[in-house]
Design an enzyme around this catalytic site. Structure first.
Site, PDB file in Angstrom:
ATOM      1  N   SER A 140       0.834  -1.205   0.000  1.00 46.31           N
ATOM      2  CA  SER A 140       0.000   0.000   0.000  1.00 46.31           C
ATOM      3  C   SER A 140       0.864   1.249   0.000  1.00 46.31           C
ATOM      4  O   SER A 140       1.997   1.233   0.500  1.00 46.31           O
ATOM      5  CB  SER A 140      -0.875   0.011   1.259  1.00 46.31           C
ATOM      6  OG  SER A 140      -1.539   1.242   1.382  1.00 46.31           O
ATOM      7  N   TYR A 153      -1.239  -0.576  10.084  1.00 44.77           N
ATOM      8  CA  TYR A 153      -1.307  -0.900   8.655  1.00 44.77           C
ATOM      9  C   TYR A 153      -0.025  -0.460   7.929  1.00 44.77           C
ATOM     10  O   TYR A 153       0.525  -1.211   7.117  1.00 44.77           O
ATOM     11  CB  TYR A 153      -2.533  -0.192   8.079  1.00 44.77           C
ATOM     12  CG  TYR A 153      -2.917  -0.542   6.670  1.00 44.77           C
ATOM     13  CD1 TYR A 153      -3.564  -1.741   6.371  1.00 44.77           C
ATOM     14  CD2 TYR A 153      -2.669   0.347   5.628  1.00 44.77           C
ATOM     15  CE1 TYR A 153      -3.943  -2.032   5.070  1.00 44.77           C
ATOM     16  CE2 TYR A 153      -3.047   0.059   4.328  1.00 44.77           C
ATOM     17  CZ  TYR A 153      -3.688  -1.134   4.055  1.00 44.77           C
ATOM     18  OH  TYR A 153      -4.061  -1.421   2.761  1.00 44.77           O
TER      19      TYR A 153
HETATM   20  P1  NAP Z   1     -11.477  -5.916   0.779  1.00 43.22           P
HETATM   21  O1  NAP Z   1     -12.396  -5.501  -0.324  1.00 43.22           O
HETATM   22  O2  NAP Z   1     -11.774  -5.553   2.175  1.00 43.22           O
HETATM   23  O3  NAP Z   1     -11.274  -7.516   0.660  1.00 43.22           O
HETATM   24  C1  NAP Z   1     -10.436  -8.136   1.574  1.00 43.22           C
HETATM   25  C2  NAP Z   1     -10.198  -9.558   1.130  1.00 43.22           C
HETATM   26  O4  NAP Z   1      -9.226 -10.147   2.010  1.00 43.22           O
HETATM   27  C3  NAP Z   1     -11.448 -10.421   1.234  1.00 43.22           C
HETATM   28  O5  NAP Z   1     -11.409 -11.371   0.201  1.00 43.22           O
HETATM   29  C4  NAP Z   1     -11.283 -11.096   2.601  1.00 43.22           C
HETATM   30  O6  NAP Z   1     -11.940 -12.363   2.712  1.00 43.22           O
HETATM   31  C5  NAP Z   1      -9.791 -11.309   2.620  1.00 43.22           C
HETATM   32  N1  NAP Z   1      -9.256 -11.457   3.966  1.00 43.22           N
HETATM   33  C6  NAP Z   1      -9.239 -10.554   4.980  1.00 43.22           C
HETATM   34  N2  NAP Z   1      -8.642 -11.084   6.068  1.00 43.22           N
HETATM   35  C7  NAP Z   1      -8.281 -12.339   5.728  1.00 43.22           C
HETATM   36  C8  NAP Z   1      -7.646 -13.398   6.422  1.00 43.22           C
HETATM   37  N3  NAP Z   1      -7.256 -13.249   7.696  1.00 43.22           N
HETATM   38  N4  NAP Z   1      -7.443 -14.567   5.766  1.00 43.22           N
HETATM   39  C9  NAP Z   1      -7.830 -14.735   4.476  1.00 43.22           C
HETATM   40  N5  NAP Z   1      -8.444 -13.767   3.769  1.00 43.22           N
HETATM   41  C10 NAP Z   1      -8.662 -12.591   4.388  1.00 43.22           C
HETATM   42  O7  NAP Z   1     -10.004  -5.364   0.526  1.00 43.22           O
HETATM   43  P2  NAP Z   1      -9.319  -4.784  -0.796  1.00 43.22           P
HETATM   44  O8  NAP Z   1      -9.549  -3.326  -0.825  1.00 43.22           O
HETATM   45  O9  NAP Z   1      -9.660  -5.610  -1.974  1.00 43.22           O
HETATM   46  O10 NAP Z   1      -7.783  -4.988  -0.399  1.00 43.22           O
HETATM   47  C11 NAP Z   1      -7.005  -6.054  -0.917  1.00 43.22           C
HETATM   48  C12 NAP Z   1      -5.543  -5.766  -0.581  1.00 43.22           C
HETATM   49  O11 NAP Z   1      -5.157  -4.504  -1.141  1.00 43.22           O
HETATM   50  C13 NAP Z   1      -5.281  -5.655   0.917  1.00 43.22           C
HETATM   51  O12 NAP Z   1      -4.034  -6.208   1.222  1.00 43.22           O
HETATM   52  C14 NAP Z   1      -5.252  -4.154   1.157  1.00 43.22           C
HETATM   53  O13 NAP Z   1      -4.478  -3.826   2.272  1.00 43.22           O
HETATM   54  C15 NAP Z   1      -4.614  -3.684  -0.143  1.00 43.22           C
HETATM   55  N6  NAP Z   1      -4.881  -2.293  -0.453  1.00 43.22           N
HETATM   56  C16 NAP Z   1      -6.156  -1.847  -0.697  1.00 43.22           C
HETATM   57  C17 NAP Z   1      -6.351  -0.502  -1.015  1.00 43.22           C
HETATM   58  C18 NAP Z   1      -7.708   0.061  -1.309  1.00 43.22           C
HETATM   59  O14 NAP Z   1      -7.808   1.286  -1.487  1.00 43.22           O
HETATM   60  N7  NAP Z   1      -8.749  -0.727  -1.401  1.00 43.22           N
HETATM   61  C19 NAP Z   1      -5.252   0.376  -1.064  1.00 43.22           C
HETATM   62  C20 NAP Z   1      -3.988  -0.108  -0.808  1.00 43.22           C
HETATM   63  C21 NAP Z   1      -3.810  -1.449  -0.522  1.00 43.22           C
HETATM   64  P3  NAP Z   1     -13.505 -12.479   3.201  1.00 43.22           P
HETATM   65  O15 NAP Z   1     -14.324 -12.035   2.013  1.00 43.22           O
HETATM   66  O16 NAP Z   1     -13.668 -13.920   3.530  1.00 43.22           O
HETATM   67  O17 NAP Z   1     -13.663 -11.560   4.360  1.00 43.22           O
END
Ligand code: NAP
Length: 242
Positions: A140, A153
């Site tokens: 991130s 984070y």
């Molecule tokens: P999201 O929509 O909240 O989805 C999170 C995903 O991670 C879901 O599939 C969830 O599974 C899974 N998950 C969470 N905890 C877990 C665990 N302990 N074991 C296995 N699976 C787990 O998040 P996102 O925005 O797509 O983010 C994906 C990645 O990108 C993350 O690493 C986040 O930090 C990074 N990121 C996101 C952003 C952003 O703006 N969105 C920016 C920078 C980085 P369930 O569906 O079963 O809960």
């Protein structure tokens, strides 16, 4: 059979990465923690698009769960091999440090940093034997820049960035590349509460990104075309900061 494991593939960025991996011809292992309904949807869409894969439910923050479920899958699927690993699962739990509870620190660190370690160590063994592998860690902007309210984070993601660079040097000679993708603001459940209208003035491209835009960067790093790129952190943030 060439497989791609995508942690947190049930929703958001991970789901878009699952589709990208399937499009690239991988048999996709869709990991998730608890949301079976959304995970089913991801797998159904992969199949509808002509791809194939299966669900693999385990908690990346729990090493026993990883060893049992992922370790068990590896042991009983000798004919399949995970050639691409996308460490995407992550959570945020924002609060200023002075009010941060032990559990908030532990959960965020365990999910991103411990998850990276325990999942990758298991998958790495066969990559070393096959002398080929692609590892992409989703980090991130917060891990590069540090953001107030996100001590947990920022620390977790910065830790994975350091590990990405270190592991790239350990395994490069064995045909394995290790890179990271650092998204900025991407439209998913994680950013649902954020006001895009207010924040977009800070972003040179003037909008939040999409999960597909992150998945394209991951697809490139997994592709043959990226065979001489390792230890890199690729920002996908609309020019926000890098
Ligand atoms: P999201 O929509 O909240 O989805 C999170 C995903 O991670 C879901 O599939 C969830 O599974 C899974 N998950 C969470 N905890 C877990 C665990 N302990 N074991 C296995 N699976 C787990 O998040 P996102 O925005 O797509 O983010 C994906 C990645 O990108 C993350 O690493 C986040 O930090 C990074 N990121 C996101 C952003 C952003 O703006 N969105 C920016 C920078 C980085 P369930 O569906 O079963 O809960």
């Amino acid at each position: 059979m060439k497989c791609a494991l995508v942690t947190g593939g049930s929703r958001g960025i991970g789901r878009a990465i699952c589709y990208k991996m399937a499009e690239m011809g991988y048999y996709v292992l869709v990991n998730y923690k608890s949301n079976a309904v959304e995970a089913d949807k991801t797998l159904a869409q992969i199949k509808e698009n002509g791809g194939d894969g299966e669900l693999l439910k385990f908690d990346v923050a729990n090493k026993d769960d990883i060893n049992q479920v992922l370790g068990g899958w590896i042991e009983s699927n000798g004919e399949k091999y995970i050639g691409a690993l996308i460490n995407n699962a992550g959570v945020k739990d924002d609060v200023l440090m002075i009010w941060m509870k032990d559990e908030q620190w532990d959960n965020v660190i365990k999910t991103s940093l411990d998850g990276f370690f325990y999942v990758t160590r298991l998958v790495l063994n066969n990559m070393l034997i096959k002398k080929y592998g692609r590892i992409v860690n989703i980090v991130s902007l917060s891990g590069l820049k540090g953001l107030p309210g996100q001590i947990n984070y920022s620390a977790a993601k910065a830790g994975v960035i350091g590990a990405t660079k270190a592991l790239a040097q350990e395994v490069g000679r064995r045909g394995i590349t290790v890179n990271a993708v650092a998204p900025g603001f991407i439209k998913t459940d994680m950013t649902e509460g954020l006001d895009e209208k207010e924040l977009r003035s800070m972003i040179p491209i003037r909008r939040f990104g999409t999960p597909e835009e992150v998945a394209c960067a991951v697809g490139f790093l997994v592709s043959e075309g990226a065979s001489y790129i390792t230890g890199e952190i690729l920002s996908v943030n609309g020019g926000l900061y890098s």
